[in-house]
Design a protein around this motif. Structure first.
Motif, PDB file in Angstrom:
ATOM      1  N   THR A  63       1.271  41.089 -17.379  1.00  0.00           N
ATOM      2  CA  THR A  63       2.130  41.782 -16.419  1.00  0.00           C
ATOM      3  C   THR A  63       2.635  40.754 -15.428  1.00  0.00           C
ATOM      4  OG1 THR A  63       0.293  42.328 -14.944  1.00  0.00           O
ATOM      5  CG2 THR A  63       0.871  43.963 -16.602  1.00  0.00           C
ATOM      6  N   THR A  64       3.816  41.020 -14.889  1.00  0.00           N
ATOM      7  CA  THR A  64       4.363  40.122 -13.878  1.00  0.00           C
ATOM      8  C   THR A  64       4.752  40.930 -12.657  1.00  0.00           C
ATOM      9  OG1 THR A  64       6.635  40.295 -14.697  1.00  0.00           O
ATOM     10  CG2 THR A  64       5.281  38.521 -15.610  1.00  0.00           C
ATOM     11  N   GLU A  65       4.753  40.235 -11.533  1.00  0.00           N
ATOM     12  CA  GLU A  65       5.159  40.851 -10.273  1.00  0.00           C
ATOM     13  C   GLU A  65       5.956  39.819  -9.501  1.00  0.00           C
ATOM     14  OE1 GLU A  65       3.139  42.909  -6.336  1.00  0.00           O
ATOM     15  OE2 GLU A  65       1.880  41.783  -7.727  1.00  0.00           O
ATOM     16  N   LYS A  66       7.123  40.233  -9.036  1.00  0.00           N
ATOM     17  CA  LYS A  66       7.964  39.313  -8.284  1.00  0.00           C
ATOM     18  C   LYS A  66       7.792  39.597  -6.802  1.00  0.00           C
ATOM     19  CE  LYS A  66      12.497  37.273  -8.116  1.00  0.00           C
ATOM     20  NZ  LYS A  66      13.817  37.187  -8.714  1.00  0.00           N
ATOM     21  N   VAL A  67       7.392  38.557  -6.079  1.00  0.00           N
ATOM     22  CA  VAL A  67       7.276  38.623  -4.623  1.00  0.00           C
ATOM     23  C   VAL A  67       8.146  37.505  -4.079  1.00  0.00           C
ATOM     24  CG1 VAL A  67       5.720  38.476  -2.646  1.00  0.00           C
ATOM     25  CG2 VAL A  67       4.926  39.525  -4.778  1.00  0.00           C
ATOM     26  N   GLY A  68       9.229  37.884  -3.454  1.00  0.00           N
ATOM     27  CA  GLY A  68      10.185  36.881  -2.980  1.00  0.00           C
ATOM     28  C   GLY A  68      10.833  36.209  -4.176  1.00  0.00           C
ATOM     29  N   ARG A  69      10.718  34.904  -4.222  1.00  0.00           N
ATOM     30  CA  ARG A  69      11.320  34.145  -5.324  1.00  0.00           C
ATOM     31  C   ARG A  69      10.302  33.784  -6.404  1.00  0.00           C
ATOM     32  NH1 ARG A  69      15.130  29.512  -3.158  1.00  0.00           N
ATOM     33  NH2 ARG A  69      15.534  29.524  -5.366  1.00  0.00           N
TER      34      ARG A  69
END
Length: 125
Positions: A63-69
């Protein structure tokens, strides 16, 4: 209908067929990592690593999670139980086939031993 049941297995085995993707899973076992960190660890371009992570993500293994860049990757919630069960079923089938083959070989050896001992007695008289 069977194709729908096998689709998750297909995705998993496709994801696991690549050494880099297996390496990513091993790396994520230790700790989560950004795609940039993974790309650097595997001496790969960011674009290349994004593609690998995408394959793992579609299979439900990451799984991935984008926080900011920053896009952070971690192991997915889904394990490989279905894949392990599928492999176990085939292992059992092959083991049964090899056991049957062993029995045939033993029967042939026994028959050869019996035939050989009869031939010696007949030939000596």
């Amino acid at each position: 209908m069977v194709q729908y049941a096998l689709a998750p297995l297909d995705a998993s085995f496709a994801a696991l067929s690549d050494a880099t993707r297996r390496g990513v899973l091993e790396r994520l076992e230790r700790a989560e990592a950004s795609i940039s960190d993974l790309a650097e660890a595997f001496a790969m371009t960011l674009t290349g690593m994004k593609k690998h992570v995408g394959v793992l993500e579609r299979a439900g293994l990451v799984t991935t999670e984008k926080v900011g860049r920053v896009r952070t990757c971690r192991l997915g919630q889904r394990g490989l139980e279905a894949e392990a069960a599928w492999i176990a079923r085939y292992r059992e089938r092959w083991a049964a086939r090899f056991d049957a083959l062993d029995r045939v070989v033993e029967q042939l050896k026994e028959q050869e031993r019996i035939d050989g001992s009869d031939g010696k007695q007949d030939g000596g008289q």
